[in-house]
Motif scaffolding. Structure first.
Motif, PDB file in Angstrom:
ATOM      1  N   GLY A  49      13.120 143.293  94.382  1.00 29.91           N
ATOM      2  CA  GLY A  49      13.844 142.325  95.201  1.00 29.91           C
ATOM      3  C   GLY A  49      13.219 140.950  95.182  1.00 29.91           C
ATOM      4  N   SER A  50      11.896 140.853  95.344  1.00 33.10           N
ATOM      5  CA  SER A  50      11.217 139.562  95.357  1.00 33.10           C
ATOM      6  C   SER A  50      10.478 139.271  94.057  1.00 33.10           C
ATOM      7  N   VAL A  51      10.219 140.302  93.251  1.00 30.72           N
ATOM      8  CA  VAL A  51       9.490 140.141  91.999  1.00 30.72           C
ATOM      9  C   VAL A  51      10.149 141.015  90.932  1.00 30.72           C
ATOM     10  N   VAL A  52      10.313 140.462  89.744  1.00 28.86           N
ATOM     11  CA  VAL A  52      10.771 141.220  88.579  1.00 28.86           C
ATOM     12  C   VAL A  52       9.619 141.222  87.580  1.00 28.86           C
ATOM     13  N   LEU A  53       9.201 142.425  87.135  1.00 30.96           N
ATOM     14  CA  LEU A  53       8.071 142.553  86.218  1.00 30.96           C
ATOM     15  C   LEU A  53       8.587 142.993  84.853  1.00 30.96           C
ATOM     16  N   LEU A  54       8.348 142.152  83.857  1.00 31.17           N
ATOM     17  CA  LEU A  54       8.726 142.443  82.476  1.00 31.17           C
ATOM     18  C   LEU A  54       7.459 142.873  81.740  1.00 31.17           C
ATOM     19  N   HIS A  55       7.407 144.136  81.307  1.00 35.90           N
ATOM     20  CA  HIS A  55       6.220 144.679  80.646  1.00 35.90           C
ATOM     21  C   HIS A  55       6.456 144.729  79.146  1.00 35.90           C
ATOM     22  N   LEU A  56       5.527 144.142  78.379  1.00 34.74           N
ATOM     23  CA  LEU A  56       5.645 144.040  76.927  1.00 34.74           C
ATOM     24  C   LEU A  56       4.426 144.697  76.297  1.00 34.74           C
ATOM     25  N   PRO A  57       4.478 146.008  76.009  1.00 33.68           N
ATOM     26  CA  PRO A  57       3.333 146.687  75.406  1.00 33.68           C
ATOM     27  C   PRO A  57       3.095 146.217  73.976  1.00 33.68           C
ATOM     28  N   SER A  58       1.825 146.240  73.555  1.00 31.28           N
ATOM     29  CA  SER A  58       1.409 145.838  72.200  1.00 31.28           C
ATOM     30  C   SER A  58       1.770 144.394  71.880  1.00 31.28           C
ATOM     31  N   ALA A  59       1.907 143.567  72.907  1.00 34.77           N
ATOM     32  CA  ALA A  59       2.220 142.148  72.697  1.00 34.77           C
ATOM     33  C   ALA A  59       1.105 141.303  73.298  1.00 34.77           C
ATOM     34  N   ALA A  60       0.642 140.297  72.537  1.00 31.88           N
ATOM     35  CA  ALA A  60      -0.427 139.423  72.982  1.00 31.88           C
ATOM     36  C   ALA A  60       0.024 137.968  72.890  1.00 31.88           C
ATOM     37  N   ILE A  61      -0.657 137.101  73.638  1.00 34.02           N
ATOM     38  CA  ILE A  61      -0.387 135.662  73.612  1.00 34.02           C
ATOM     39  C   ILE A  61      -1.618 134.985  73.000  1.00 34.02           C
ATOM     40  N   PRO A  62      -1.593 134.679  71.710  1.00 34.97           N
ATOM     41  CA  PRO A  62      -2.807 134.151  71.053  1.00 34.97           C
ATOM     42  C   PRO A  62      -3.188 132.749  71.497  1.00 34.97           C
ATOM     43  N   LEU A  63      -2.236 131.877  71.836  1.00 35.53           N
ATOM     44  CA  LEU A  63      -2.545 130.502  72.211  1.00 35.53           C
ATOM     45  C   LEU A  63      -2.737 130.394  73.725  1.00 35.53           C
ATOM     46  N   PRO A  64      -3.895 129.891  74.179  1.00 33.36           N
ATOM     47  CA  PRO A  64      -4.133 129.780  75.625  1.00 33.36           C
ATOM     48  C   PRO A  64      -3.093 128.927  76.346  1.00 33.36           C
ATOM     49  N   ASN A  65      -2.538 127.922  75.677  1.00 26.92           N
ATOM     50  CA  ASN A  65      -1.566 127.056  76.322  1.00 26.92           C
ATOM     51  C   ASN A  65      -0.302 127.816  76.714  1.00 26.92           C
ATOM     52  N   ASN A  66       0.017 128.870  75.963  1.00 29.05           N
ATOM     53  CA  ASN A  66       1.216 129.655  76.260  1.00 29.05           C
ATOM     54  C   ASN A  66       1.000 130.656  77.389  1.00 29.05           C
ATOM     55  N   ARG A  67      -0.246 130.765  77.884  1.00 27.52           N
ATOM     56  CA  ARG A  67      -0.523 131.700  78.974  1.00 27.52           C
ATOM     57  C   ARG A  67      -0.442 131.046  80.351  1.00 27.52           C
ATOM     58  N   ARG A  68      -0.131 129.756  80.385  1.00 34.20           N
ATOM     59  CA  ARG A  68      -0.086 129.058  81.664  1.00 34.20           C
ATOM     60  C   ARG A  68       1.161 129.448  82.463  1.00 34.20           C
ATOM     61  N   PRO A  69       1.038 129.569  83.794  1.00 31.47           N
ATOM     62  CA  PRO A  69       2.219 129.867  84.626  1.00 31.47           C
ATOM     63  C   PRO A  69       3.214 128.715  84.583  1.00 31.47           C
ATOM     64  N   LEU A  70       4.479 129.045  84.772  1.00 33.29           N
ATOM     65  CA  LEU A  70       5.547 128.050  84.838  1.00 33.29           C
ATOM     66  C   LEU A  70       5.996 127.920  86.292  1.00 33.29           C
ATOM     67  N   ASP A  71       5.879 126.722  86.848  1.00 30.58           N
ATOM     68  CA  ASP A  71       6.311 126.458  88.219  1.00 30.58           C
ATOM     69  C   ASP A  71       7.741 125.941  88.171  1.00 30.58           C
ATOM     70  N   THR A  72       8.681 126.777  88.615  1.00 26.62           N
ATOM     71  CA  THR A  72      10.110 126.422  88.531  1.00 26.62           C
ATOM     72  C   THR A  72      10.722 126.177  89.900  1.00 26.62           C
ATOM     73  N   ARG A  73       9.882 125.906  90.900  1.00 25.26           N
ATOM     74  CA  ARG A  73      10.404 125.713  92.257  1.00 25.26           C
ATOM     75  C   ARG A  73      11.281 124.475  92.377  1.00 25.26           C
ATOM     76  N   PHE A  74      11.097 123.502  91.478  1.00 21.53           N
ATOM     77  CA  PHE A  74      11.830 122.251  91.588  1.00 21.53           C
ATOM     78  C   PHE A  74      13.248 122.350  91.032  1.00 21.53           C
ATOM     79  N   PHE A  75      13.567 123.450  90.386  1.00 24.44           N
ATOM     80  CA  PHE A  75      14.927 123.675  89.900  1.00 24.44           C
ATOM     81  C   PHE A  75      15.701 124.479  90.933  1.00 24.44           C
ATOM     82  N   GLU A  76      16.976 124.267  90.970  1.00 23.69           N
ATOM     83  CA  GLU A  76      17.822 125.095  91.822  1.00 23.69           C
ATOM     84  C   GLU A  76      17.985 126.468  91.167  1.00 23.69           C
TER      85      GLU A  76
END
Length: 340
Positions: A269-296
């Protein structure tokens, strides 16, 4: 109003609210859905329900577990047999989980859509897949394990068993009906842990089948002095090349990768968790959280988290929203829409 009357009214309201809180949702039935390009199963309930999905192999199946729900369907099994889907079955999996199992003719990706009191699972028809693949000139990427002759025969064998075997599939969330202390609704973290465990077991079984097939081939092709490898090859790593957000509808989260991904999804209801096994994020910049509060829209934050067996994408919502999950090639999309 006298104190006695006030006390009685408050007691009646407390009982009414307590009964409402304890009442479970009901799965009313399943029917055939889809269109000319997809084969589908529509699951109807008396209210919007929280659910978890999982894809299993041997035979290929899609499992949908509805939390805090009971089965109220008169027809528990639905024969389809349209060349894409074999049948669907509804069963109670524990005292607070209703389960729908959809058996596929062959392994394929699926799309799940939530709309009010209905949830629809769609699988592309083989004709639609062939039409979509015709313009491509290069090799088509594999979206699942390469089918082996032995596993295909096993799938046919399992499909011919009594229909009750369809209901006895491996649960996406282990039922807690045998807990002697008391029944408690699993938390979002417990659901995610159970989902990861089930996906890990699924990958281990697939690796074991591929290893056995490789051993059988090696015994025929190699001299008797040579021995095949004793350890199965590790699952091929997938690299997530970017996680994005688009303010479409109530919000759209996009995960891009270098190969099609295995995935599982759960929500409370308040959180949706997408689990991606055997998947990695090699670039540190792509691991940053996205703040989308400013969008409707319903999405307030998207947080990638690296875990032991892959990557979790935690989608935090500011309000309840329905979502649709789809994968096209190496792009995985979670689209949210406002409840109707």
């Amino acid at each position: 109003m006298s104190p006695t009357t006030f006390t009685l009214v408050c007691g009646a309201l407390a009982l009414a609210f307590g009964a409402t809180a304890d009442e479970q949702g009901r799965v009313l039935g399943v029917r055939i859905g889809g269109d000319d390009r997809t084969s589908g199963v529509v699951i109807e309930s008396d209210r919007p329900l929280s659910f978890t999905t999982l894809k299993l192999l041997s035979p290929p199946r899609v499992v949908v577990d509805f939390a805090d729900a009971e089965v109220a369907a008169e027809q528990r099994e639905l024969e389809i047999g349209d060349g894409t889907l074999r049948r669907a079955a509804v069963a109670q999996a524990g005292s607070r989980t209703a389960r729908v199992v959809i058996e596929l003719v062959a392994d394929a990706e699926f799309d799940i859509r939530s709309d009010g009191n209905t949830v629809e699972v769609r699988v592309p028809r083989p004709v639609a897949l062939a039409a979509g693949a015709a313009p491509q000139t290069g090799p088509v990427p594999q979206t699942g394990p390469v089918p082996q002759a032995g596993s295909e025969a096993e799938a046919q064998k399992v499909a011919s068993l009594p229909k009750v075997s369809l209901v006895g599939s491996k649960p996406a969330v282990p039922p807690d009906s045998e807990d002697p202390v008391g029944e408690q609704q699993p938390s979002a973290a417990e659901k995610a842990a159970a989902l990861k465990k089930a996906l890990s077991e699924q990958r281990a079984l697939a690796d074991q089948r591929r290893h056995k097939s490789a051993q059988a081939t090696a015994r025929v092709a190699l001299p008797t002095a040579e021995r095949p490898p004793q350890n199965p090859p590790p699952a091929q790593a997938r690299h997530i090349t970017g996680i994005g957000f688009r303010p479409v509808g109530a919000g759209e989260v996009i995960v891009r990768s270098d190969h099609p991904l295995e995935y599982g999804i759960s929500g409370d209801g308040s959180v949706v968790l997408l689990h991606l096994p055997s998947a990695a994020i090699p670039l540190p910049n792509n691991r940053r959280p996205l703040d989308t509060r400013f969008f409707e829209g319903a999405v307030s934050r998207v947080v990638p988290v690296q875990v032991a067996d892959g990557t979790d994408v935690r989608i935090e919502l500011r309000e309840h929203a329905e979502y649709q999950l789809a994968q096209s090639g190496s792009v995985l999309t979670v689209t949210f829409s406002a409840p109707r």
